[in-house]
Design a protein around this motif. Sequence first.
Motif, short mmCIF file in Angstrom:
data_model
loop_
_atom_site.label_atom_id
_atom_site.label_comp_id
_atom_site.label_asym_id
_atom_site.label_seq_id
_atom_site.Cartn_x
_atom_site.Cartn_y
_atom_site.Cartn_z
N SER A 23 20.67 -3.45 6.83
CA SER A 23 21.25 -4.65 7.44
C SER A 23 21.28 -5.82 6.48
O SER A 23 22.14 -6.70 6.58
CB SER A 23 20.45 -5.04 8.69
OG SER A 23 20.49 -4.03 9.68
N SER A 24 20.33 -5.84 5.54
CA SER A 24 20.24 -6.95 4.60
C SER A 24 21.09 -6.72 3.35
O SER A 24 21.97 -7.51 3.03
CB SER A 24 18.78 -7.19 4.20
OG SER A 24 18.70 -8.12 3.14
N GLY A 25 20.79 -5.64 2.64
CA GLY A 25 21.50 -5.37 1.39
C GLY A 25 21.12 -6.30 0.26
O GLY A 25 21.81 -6.37 -0.77
N ALA A 26 19.98 -7.03 0.40
CA ALA A 26 19.56 -7.95 -0.65
C ALA A 26 19.09 -7.19 -1.88
O ALA A 26 18.57 -6.08 -1.80
CB ALA A 26 18.42 -8.84 -0.13
N ASP A 27 19.27 -7.80 -3.06
CA ASP A 27 18.77 -7.20 -4.30
C ASP A 27 17.43 -7.81 -4.71
O ASP A 27 16.73 -7.26 -5.56
CB ASP A 27 19.78 -7.36 -5.43
CG ASP A 27 20.07 -8.82 -5.74
OD1 ASP A 27 20.72 -9.48 -4.90
OD2 ASP A 27 19.65 -9.30 -6.80
N THR A 28 17.06 -8.95 -4.10
CA THR A 28 15.77 -9.58 -4.36
C THR A 28 15.04 -9.79 -3.04
O THR A 28 15.59 -10.39 -2.11
CB THR A 28 15.94 -10.95 -5.05
OG1 THR A 28 16.51 -10.76 -6.35
CG2 THR A 28 14.61 -11.67 -5.19
N VAL A 29 13.82 -9.27 -2.94
CA VAL A 29 12.96 -9.51 -1.79
C VAL A 29 11.87 -10.49 -2.21
O VAL A 29 11.15 -10.26 -3.18
CB VAL A 29 12.33 -8.21 -1.26
CG1 VAL A 29 11.28 -8.51 -0.19
CG2 VAL A 29 13.41 -7.29 -0.69
N VAL A 30 11.78 -11.60 -1.48
CA VAL A 30 10.75 -12.61 -1.70
C VAL A 30 9.78 -12.52 -0.53
O VAL A 30 10.20 -12.44 0.62
CB VAL A 30 11.37 -14.03 -1.74
CG1 VAL A 30 10.30 -15.09 -1.97
CG2 VAL A 30 12.47 -14.12 -2.78
N GLU A 31 8.47 -12.53 -0.82
CA GLU A 31 7.50 -12.55 0.27
C GLU A 31 6.61 -13.76 0.16
O GLU A 31 5.98 -14.00 -0.88
CB GLU A 31 6.64 -11.29 0.29
CG GLU A 31 5.73 -11.29 1.52
CD GLU A 31 4.77 -10.12 1.58
OE1 GLU A 31 4.12 -9.95 2.62
OE2 GLU A 31 4.66 -9.39 0.57
N LEU A 32 6.54 -14.55 1.23
CA LEU A 32 5.70 -15.73 1.29
C LEU A 32 4.32 -15.36 1.83
O LEU A 32 4.20 -14.66 2.83
CB LEU A 32 6.33 -16.80 2.18
CG LEU A 32 7.76 -17.20 1.83
CD1 LEU A 32 8.24 -18.31 2.76
CD2 LEU A 32 7.88 -17.63 0.37
N GLY A 33 3.26 -15.86 1.16
CA GLY A 33 1.90 -15.52 1.57
C GLY A 33 1.65 -14.03 1.43
O GLY A 33 1.13 -13.38 2.32
N SER A 34 2.00 -13.50 0.26
CA SER A 34 2.05 -12.05 0.09
C SER A 34 0.68 -11.38 0.09
O SER A 34 0.54 -10.23 0.50
CB SER A 34 2.76 -11.70 -1.21
OG SER A 34 2.08 -12.27 -2.32
N GLY A 35 -0.37 -12.08 -0.39
CA GLY A 35 -1.68 -11.46 -0.47
C GLY A 35 -1.62 -10.20 -1.33
O GLY A 35 -1.11 -10.21 -2.44
N SER A 36 -2.11 -9.09 -0.78
CA SER A 36 -2.12 -7.85 -1.54
C SER A 36 -0.80 -7.10 -1.49
O SER A 36 -0.64 -6.05 -2.11
CB SER A 36 -3.24 -6.93 -1.02
OG SER A 36 -3.02 -6.63 0.35
N SER A 37 0.16 -7.61 -0.72
CA SER A 37 1.51 -7.03 -0.63
C SER A 37 1.54 -5.62 -0.05
O SER A 37 2.48 -4.86 -0.29
CB SER A 37 2.20 -7.02 -2.02
OG SER A 37 2.22 -8.29 -2.59
N THR A 38 0.53 -5.24 0.72
CA THR A 38 0.45 -3.86 1.22
C THR A 38 1.59 -3.53 2.18
O THR A 38 2.26 -2.51 2.03
CB THR A 38 -0.90 -3.59 1.90
OG1 THR A 38 -1.17 -4.64 2.83
CG2 THR A 38 -2.01 -3.56 0.88
N LYS A 39 1.82 -4.40 3.19
CA LYS A 39 2.90 -4.11 4.13
C LYS A 39 4.25 -4.15 3.46
O LYS A 39 5.18 -3.42 3.85
CB LYS A 39 2.85 -5.10 5.31
CG LYS A 39 1.84 -4.73 6.38
CD LYS A 39 1.93 -5.61 7.60
CE LYS A 39 1.45 -7.00 7.34
NZ LYS A 39 1.28 -7.79 8.58
N THR A 40 4.36 -4.98 2.43
CA THR A 40 5.66 -5.13 1.79
C THR A 40 6.06 -3.87 1.03
O THR A 40 7.24 -3.66 0.77
CB THR A 40 5.64 -6.34 0.84
OG1 THR A 40 5.19 -7.46 1.59
CG2 THR A 40 7.02 -6.63 0.30
N ARG A 41 5.11 -3.02 0.69
CA ARG A 41 5.48 -1.76 0.04
C ARG A 41 6.43 -0.95 0.92
O ARG A 41 7.30 -0.23 0.41
CB ARG A 41 4.24 -0.94 -0.30
CG ARG A 41 3.43 -1.54 -1.46
CD ARG A 41 2.22 -0.69 -1.78
NE ARG A 41 1.42 -1.30 -2.83
CZ ARG A 41 1.03 -0.68 -3.93
NH1 ARG A 41 1.37 0.59 -4.12
NH2 ARG A 41 0.30 -1.30 -4.83
#
Length: 329
Positions: free
Chosen positions: A80-98
């Motif tokens: 739905s997004s198709g973004a080429d850059t993902v930015v995460e705010l308050g990323s911490g260890s970034s586990t969920k973002t994987r």
Amino acid sequence: MSTHGTIQLDVHLTGTDAGSALRADVARGLTATPKELPPKWFYDARGSDLFEQITELPEYYPFRTERALLRDSVDDIARSSGADTVVELGSGSSTKTRLLLDAFTRTGTLTRYVPQDVSESALRGALDELHDAYPDLALHGVVGDFTRDLDRLPGADPGGKRMIAFLGGTIGNLLPVPRHEFLTHVRSVLAPGEQLLLGTGLVTDVDTMIPAYDDAAGVTAEFNRNVLHVVNRELGADFDVDAFTHVAVWDADNAWIEMRLRAGRDMTVHVADLDLDVPFTAGEEIATEVSSKFRPEQIDAMLTDAGFETTRRWVDPEGRFALTLATAV
């Protein structure tokens, strides 16, 4: 511009900045009526460890509900997004973002990940781990405060677009006016067509919500009281931490859980570094955190007010958490 497989780190927030902010917040909060301390000061090393413990508690449904929802929805989100850059705010260890990174990689669009966090050490550790896991992905970390440093995020690549992820229901920790200011700030750094993926807790039954913030094992109570340990250590205060009781209540009018610390006796606390004496009467409370819960129509309204349009929404089967993809208009 993203560069294949590189690591970059921008530091816009130092220990000196954090110390000045703590002094200002404590001086303002402990002289206010009612007294208050911002929840960001929970998170020293001990507080971060306690929060990790909270996420594993049986009562704390928000973390595992969002994680399961994200796992079920990531491929749909990426398409739905198709973004080429993902930015995460308050990323911490970034586990969920994987989960997000894997899904965006599968779509073939992802070239860069930009984690933002207040902790330089946490971010450096996360970048090293992510580089090992995603050696072809450009990584650009930003040490900063998401409430004021968003204009320092790297811009989109030529012809590309970014999606900012703000997960964990953290938006609910902001009161309505700061929440609107934050979302408006996010919108101001995005070009039309760029996106925000917002995680929000939803209003559900009180018997489910309250225990999530007042668990039987008392871990959340220790987490709440940890802010007093931080003030004692960093500002030379003499809080008797054990004299304060953790309180969590549901405010139906505002649709939020409010966490407080209640004084068990009359006392005066001295904050040496501020040369400040703070009187407490028995039963007096310090407000430490709100956790707002939302209804879908409220999410749409606050996004619209900030200059976004809701594109898609994913909700878990029990209706406790939502992921909303919004597009800047």
